[in-house]
Motif scaffolding. Sequence first.
Motif, PDB file in Angstrom:
ATOM      1  N   HIS A   1       0.788  -1.234   0.000  1.00 39.51           N
ATOM      2  CA  HIS A   1       0.000   0.000   0.000  1.00 39.51           C
ATOM      3  C   HIS A   1       0.817   1.279   0.000  1.00 39.51           C
ATOM      4  CE1 HIS A   1      -3.550  -2.115  -0.451  1.00 39.51           C
ATOM      5  NE2 HIS A   1      -4.322  -1.119  -0.149  1.00 39.51           N
TER       6      HIS A   1
ATOM      7  N   ALA B   1     -10.365  -0.868   4.096  1.00 37.53           N
ATOM      8  CA  ALA B   1      -9.809  -1.687   3.000  1.00 37.53           C
ATOM      9  C   ALA B   1      -8.281  -1.624   3.008  1.00 37.53           C
ATOM     10  CB  ALA B   1     -10.361  -1.215   1.653  1.00 37.53           C
ATOM     11  N   VAL B   2      -7.737  -0.476   3.321  1.00 35.39           N
ATOM     12  CA  VAL B   2      -6.280  -0.330   3.430  1.00 35.39           C
ATOM     13  C   VAL B   2      -5.762  -1.201   4.577  1.00 35.39           C
ATOM     14  CG1 VAL B   2      -4.435   1.301   4.053  1.00 35.39           C
ATOM     15  CG2 VAL B   2      -6.181   1.972   2.392  1.00 35.39           C
TER      16      VAL B   2
ATOM     17  N   HIS C   1      -6.918  -3.942   5.577  1.00 37.25           N
ATOM     18  CA  HIS C   1      -6.936  -5.356   5.203  1.00 37.25           C
ATOM     19  C   HIS C   1      -5.680  -5.780   4.460  1.00 37.25           C
ATOM     20  CE1 HIS C   1     -11.584  -5.781   5.525  1.00 37.25           C
ATOM     21  NE2 HIS C   1     -10.977  -6.254   6.595  1.00 37.25           N
ATOM     22  N   ARG C   2      -4.915  -4.819   3.941  1.00 39.16           N
ATOM     23  CA  ARG C   2      -3.716  -5.155   3.160  1.00 39.16           C
ATOM     24  C   ARG C   2      -2.419  -4.701   3.820  1.00 39.16           C
ATOM     25  NH1 ARG C   2      -3.334  -8.831   0.203  1.00 39.16           N
ATOM     26  NH2 ARG C   2      -1.608  -7.832  -0.866  1.00 39.16           N
TER      27      ARG C   2
ATOM     28  N   VAL D   1     -13.392  -1.172  -4.856  1.00 39.11           N
ATOM     29  CA  VAL D   1     -13.398  -2.184  -3.786  1.00 39.11           C
ATOM     30  C   VAL D   1     -14.054  -3.483  -4.261  1.00 39.11           C
ATOM     31  CG1 VAL D   1     -14.352  -2.797  -1.518  1.00 39.11           C
ATOM     32  CG2 VAL D   1     -13.280  -0.560  -1.860  1.00 39.11           C
TER      33      VAL D   1
ATOM     34  N   LYS E   1     -12.570 -10.416   2.163  1.00 33.61           N
ATOM     35  CA  LYS E   1     -12.253  -9.121   2.764  1.00 33.61           C
ATOM     36  C   LYS E   1     -12.239  -8.018   1.725  1.00 33.61           C
ATOM     37  CE  LYS E   1      -9.600 -10.860   6.627  1.00 33.61           C
ATOM     38  NZ  LYS E   1      -8.280 -11.366   6.977  1.00 33.61           N
ATOM     39  N   ALA E   2     -12.789  -6.858   2.100  1.00 34.83           N
ATOM     40  CA  ALA E   2     -12.824  -5.720   1.178  1.00 34.83           C
ATOM     41  C   ALA E   2     -11.415  -5.183   0.964  1.00 34.83           C
ATOM     42  CB  ALA E   2     -13.710  -4.629   1.753  1.00 34.83           C
ATOM     43  N   VAL E   3     -11.013  -5.077  -0.294  1.00 35.59           N
ATOM     44  CA  VAL E   3      -9.714  -4.480  -0.620  1.00 35.59           C
ATOM     45  C   VAL E   3      -9.871  -3.567  -1.824  1.00 35.59           C
ATOM     46  CG1 VAL E   3      -8.449  -6.526   0.202  1.00 35.59           C
ATOM     47  CG2 VAL E   3      -8.958  -6.294  -2.223  1.00 35.59           C
ATOM     48  N   LYS E   4      -8.894  -2.672  -1.990  1.00 38.14           N
ATOM     49  CA  LYS E   4      -8.914  -1.763  -3.125  1.00 38.14           C
ATOM     50  C   LYS E   4      -8.157  -2.418  -4.276  1.00 38.14           C
ATOM     51  CE  LYS E   4     -10.063   2.204  -0.490  1.00 38.14           C
ATOM     52  NZ  LYS E   4      -9.750   3.466   0.184  1.00 38.14           N
TER      53      LYS E   4
ATOM     54  N   ASP F   1     -18.972  -5.846   3.504  1.00 41.99           N
ATOM     55  CA  ASP F   1     -17.821  -6.132   4.366  1.00 41.99           C
ATOM     56  C   ASP F   1     -18.070  -5.607   5.785  1.00 41.99           C
ATOM     57  OD1 ASP F   1     -14.890  -6.943   4.574  1.00 41.99           O
ATOM     58  OD2 ASP F   1     -14.731  -4.845   5.155  1.00 41.99           O
TER      59      ASP F   1
ATOM     60  N   ARG G   1     -18.282  -7.893   9.275  1.00 45.87           N
ATOM     61  CA  ARG G   1     -17.416  -7.690  10.437  1.00 45.87           C
ATOM     62  C   ARG G   1     -18.149  -7.157  11.655  1.00 45.87           C
ATOM     63  NH1 ARG G   1     -14.156  -3.785   9.768  1.00 45.87           N
ATOM     64  NH2 ARG G   1     -14.935  -3.063   7.768  1.00 45.87           N
TER      65      ARG G   1
END
Lengths: 268, 163
Positions: free
Chosen positions: A32, A102-103, A105-106, B54, B60-63, B118, B122
């Motif tokens: 990221h 979302a950030v 999560h990575r 997304v 899992k939610a990711v960009k 998401d 959670r």
Amino acid sequence: MYPFKFHRPATVRQAAGLLGRLEDAKLLAGGHTLLPVMKQRLASPAHLVDLSRIEGLAGIEAKGRSLAVGAMTTHAEVADSGVVRAAIPALADLAGQIGDPAVRHRGTLGGSLANNDPTADYPAACLALDATIVTSKRRIKADDFFQGLFQTALEPDEIIVRVLFPIPKKAAYVKFRNQASRYALVGVFVARRPSEVRVAVTGAGTDGVFRMAAFEQALKARFAPKSLDGLTVPAEGLSSDIHASADYRAHLIGVLARRVVEAANKAV
Amino acid sequence: MTRPSLTKISLTVNGKAISASVDPRTLLVTLLREELGLTGTHVGCDTSQCGACVVHVDGKAVKSCTMLALTADGRAVVTIEGLAAEGAPLHPMQEAFRDNHGLQCGFCTPGMIMTAIDIVNRKGHELDDRTIRDELEGNLCRCTGYQNIVKSIAAGAKAMASA
């Protein structure tokens, strides 16, 4: 993005070997920071070494008087971990304030530390908690690890494996966020440890994260916001940019330091 | 500079097994949109700020603009197209956005809905305004002022409990 060759080692040893052997290789953790700067062509490594398939690099474990967090553990995992919440709630709070869901999560702990962005959150936690960064080669104390803007003690073929956070008596983190980037305009982490008090500031220093010795002394005598009365922060050495002047950052450090001590006292 | 060589990856997208040969530079969103034709996932800012891209990776939610397609190798990806089969009733969260006027131009909507699901995964089905607004930190909308998006997500979260 410029072309690169992609490598997917299965062990830390293999990954370190690739880093040592290949010219111009970078590690890919959550990506990221690295992927955005590669997209902007600010970075163009010839090789990417992906850490995501190495077993044992992620995970959280309370070990006696310290908390061990694997380098590839995501911010979301730290924020939501019952083990972290029980051992060092301030660390879970900090992780939950990084970026957006979302950030989180990575993004990973190891990635954040290796990058040592002057406005990142984790460096403040490591410095204030007197963390030990365990790498593929050795153990590095946080005081020796952070060496200026985007600079660390890591050697070119050295990989962060996990971080050991000694469990403090009290701790808290307060962050004044840049509303657009969600990075810390200023962030202050305080830890009251059995033998000392540590105050670490991120977001403000032209040389990256740093400790506030004067505040630490005052708080060691008595751990209360009042102990900071009369202490001011010089603007010298603080960064000035379109988001805030050095004077403003100096003022914020004082305000946030009082708030963070109050928060640490309330947390117990 | 290294010449790009194609790398083979296998993953599931919306439950379907997919194999593709990609240039290592390929972003997940590029694979979805340009190789697989799944154009419901949008690229807004391309800097991991706006959330229009997304998707879910392993739940899992990711960009997807900030993840290499190679990183999705062996993983399960769900996009907005995977929520309901064509012609079938919409997913309860999609239905809630329609019922509550949760969109205007619609550009941010796929990302909003993937993020919303998401959040429910959670945080459960009873979501207060504060929680929804905090959790929407990484999803930008330029039309609605968020009011109806927040309403939609609260309603959709409840509807998902009985679905």
